[in-house]
Design an enzyme around this catalytic site. Sequence first.
Site, PDB file in Angstrom:
ATOM      1  N   CYS A 188     -12.638   1.609 -15.688  1.00 52.78           N
ATOM      2  CA  CYS A 188     -13.154   2.980 -15.562  1.00 52.78           C
ATOM      3  C   CYS A 188     -11.972   3.950 -15.596  1.00 52.78           C
ATOM      4  O   CYS A 188     -11.702   4.671 -14.648  1.00 52.78           O
ATOM      5  CB  CYS A 188     -13.939   3.119 -14.261  1.00 52.78           C
ATOM      6  SG  CYS A 188     -14.990   4.580 -14.185  1.00 52.78           S
ATOM      7  N   CYS A 195     -24.669   2.961 -13.706  1.00 52.89           N
ATOM      8  CA  CYS A 195     -23.834   4.142 -13.895  1.00 52.89           C
ATOM      9  C   CYS A 195     -24.580   5.248 -14.632  1.00 52.89           C
ATOM     10  O   CYS A 195     -25.004   5.075 -15.777  1.00 52.89           O
ATOM     11  CB  CYS A 195     -22.566   3.773 -14.668  1.00 52.89           C
ATOM     12  SG  CYS A 195     -21.444   5.157 -14.924  1.00 52.89           S
ATOM     13  N   ASP A 251      -9.468   6.053  -2.947  1.00 50.15           N
ATOM     14  CA  ASP A 251      -8.239   6.512  -3.591  1.00 50.15           C
ATOM     15  C   ASP A 251      -8.655   7.198  -4.891  1.00 50.15           C
ATOM     16  O   ASP A 251      -9.834   7.439  -5.120  1.00 50.15           O
ATOM     17  CB  ASP A 251      -7.295   5.327  -3.853  1.00 50.15           C
ATOM     18  CG  ASP A 251      -7.829   4.424  -4.954  1.00 50.15           C
ATOM     19  OD1 ASP A 251      -9.057   4.417  -5.172  1.00 50.15           O
ATOM     20  OD2 ASP A 251      -7.023   3.749  -5.610  1.00 50.15           O
ATOM     21  N   CYS A 309     -17.787  -2.887 -18.764  1.00 50.33           N
ATOM     22  CA  CYS A 309     -17.927  -2.591 -17.335  1.00 50.33           C
ATOM     23  C   CYS A 309     -19.027  -3.436 -16.693  1.00 50.33           C
ATOM     24  O   CYS A 309     -20.158  -3.465 -17.183  1.00 50.33           O
ATOM     25  CB  CYS A 309     -18.229  -1.116 -17.130  1.00 50.33           C
ATOM     26  SG  CYS A 309     -18.439  -0.685 -15.390  1.00 50.33           S
ATOM     27  N   GLU A 352       0.822  -1.210   0.000  1.00 48.95           N
ATOM     28  CA  GLU A 352       0.000   0.000   0.000  1.00 48.95           C
ATOM     29  C   GLU A 352       0.857   1.263   0.000  1.00 48.95           C
ATOM     30  O   GLU A 352       0.543   2.235  -0.678  1.00 48.95           O
ATOM     31  CB  GLU A 352      -0.947   0.018   1.204  1.00 48.95           C
ATOM     32  CG  GLU A 352      -2.062  -1.027   1.136  1.00 48.95           C
ATOM     33  CD  GLU A 352      -2.973  -0.826  -0.074  1.00 48.95           C
ATOM     34  OE1 GLU A 352      -2.986   0.289  -0.636  1.00 48.95           O
ATOM     35  OE2 GLU A 352      -3.664  -1.784  -0.453  1.00 48.95           O
ATOM     36  N   TYR A 364      -6.629   6.739   3.708  1.00 50.53           N
ATOM     37  CA  TYR A 364      -6.765   5.667   2.721  1.00 50.53           C
ATOM     38  C   TYR A 364      -6.038   4.395   3.166  1.00 50.53           C
ATOM     39  O   TYR A 364      -6.626   3.301   3.201  1.00 50.53           O
ATOM     40  CB  TYR A 364      -6.234   6.093   1.342  1.00 50.53           C
ATOM     41  CG  TYR A 364      -5.952   4.873   0.494  1.00 50.53           C
ATOM     42  CD1 TYR A 364      -6.981   4.209  -0.152  1.00 50.53           C
ATOM     43  CD2 TYR A 364      -4.668   4.327   0.437  1.00 50.53           C
ATOM     44  CE1 TYR A 364      -6.746   3.038  -0.862  1.00 50.53           C
ATOM     45  CE2 TYR A 364      -4.432   3.159  -0.268  1.00 50.53           C
ATOM     46  CZ  TYR A 364      -5.462   2.523  -0.915  1.00 50.53           C
ATOM     47  OH  TYR A 364      -5.239   1.361  -1.581  1.00 50.53           O
ATOM     48  N   CYS A 382     -16.422   1.372 -21.107  1.00 51.26           N
ATOM     49  CA  CYS A 382     -17.786   1.153 -20.633  1.00 51.26           C
ATOM     50  C   CYS A 382     -18.433  -0.148 -21.142  1.00 51.26           C
ATOM     51  O   CYS A 382     -19.151  -0.807 -20.384  1.00 51.26           O
ATOM     52  CB  CYS A 382     -18.661   2.350 -20.984  1.00 51.26           C
ATOM     53  SG  CYS A 382     -18.099   3.873 -20.188  1.00 51.26           S
TER      54      CYS A 382
END
Length: 359
Positions: A207, A223, A159, A217, A58, A141, A214
């Site tokens: 995305c 969306c 994030d 997705c 991370e 985060y 799209c």
Amino acid sequence: MCARAAIPAEKRLAASPVPRTGKNLAAFRRALLRWYDRHRRDLPWRKTCDPYRIWLSEIMLQQTRVAAVLEHYRIFLERFPSVEALAAAPEDAVLTAWSGLGYYRRARMLRQCAQELVQNHGGRFPDRAEALRTLPGIGRYTAAAIASIVFEEPTAVVDGNVERVVQRLQGRDLTDQQIWQQAQSFLNTSRPGDFNQSMMELGATVCLPRDPKCPTCPVRKWCVTEQSRPSANRTITMERRASSPGGTLTPSSSRQVKKEIWCVLNQRDGYIRLVQRPRDSSLMPGMWELPQLSRKPHRTTPSAPWRTFRHSITRTDFTVHVHAGRAAAAKGKWIPVASIVGLPITGLTRKILKAAAII
DNA sequence: GAATCGTGGGA
DNA sequence: TTCCCAAGATT
């Protein structure tokens, strides 16, 4: 999925108002997790539940691409396989392992954090985001990421990916507070770690900022942005939110400053001339690099640079002319080539020494 | 809250 | 070539 920790019931049941029915929300979560289970990238930190390894990944991934992290991650773990090993290491050794990754404060705080864990927490990680948040280098985060991925705490992460995904799903600008709230309301509390990663994975691979995919997705039917697209062949890019409340997309698009610098690659008998940046420098403190010339050399031999590199550091685009040979370099120290591997050198220096086949 | 901190790669 | 960034945190 990692082992579940005991989480208080009130947090598990906490529900935020969502603009969808419970049924839709459940279907949304299911669709995203199913997609994640099938399409997630095979990454080394996804093969472990070790909090040390998740934490390291991370920190390394902050503002840094996966491709750049992979090799550093492997080498860093070889060199520092545990919190204890990291806590006991000299700062320069940690910086050496971090060399080339950038944002070197992360490496120093990583070591500080390890020392704090050893001294005050018996070398163990706290299992709650709230406690993790107090440790050096761990912000909102990262605390939520570790808590959810390692300890299955049902707390959402936000994030850059999640922010973009949430904004697109909603089809409107949201404040930071609204985004965190939305992410929390979306969260699948049965698999919080996987769900958080699925939101990020979606942002990272589908995305996308400029050219969202799209048609592929898994959550396009929820969306707003995708629904409002005039044609499947057209793409909608994120519009800038220059001055909207909570806008965090692009921090001041100050154009790049161009600078030209000259440095000397001075080799002799298996030694090379290097200088160490000031310890109190805000930029790459204590790291080693080639001696720099104050201005363009015009009487040196040879006068033409051995090679020229382009290298950008923060907002400055450098054109770096490297002159080879025995140009007098008053500054710096003679470093045995063999010991460079144990020295924290800057990314630019690494690039040049590699090009010269020295390392 | 804005500025700052690195780097390499893709469009 | 140039621009835009990428799993943020700190001050």
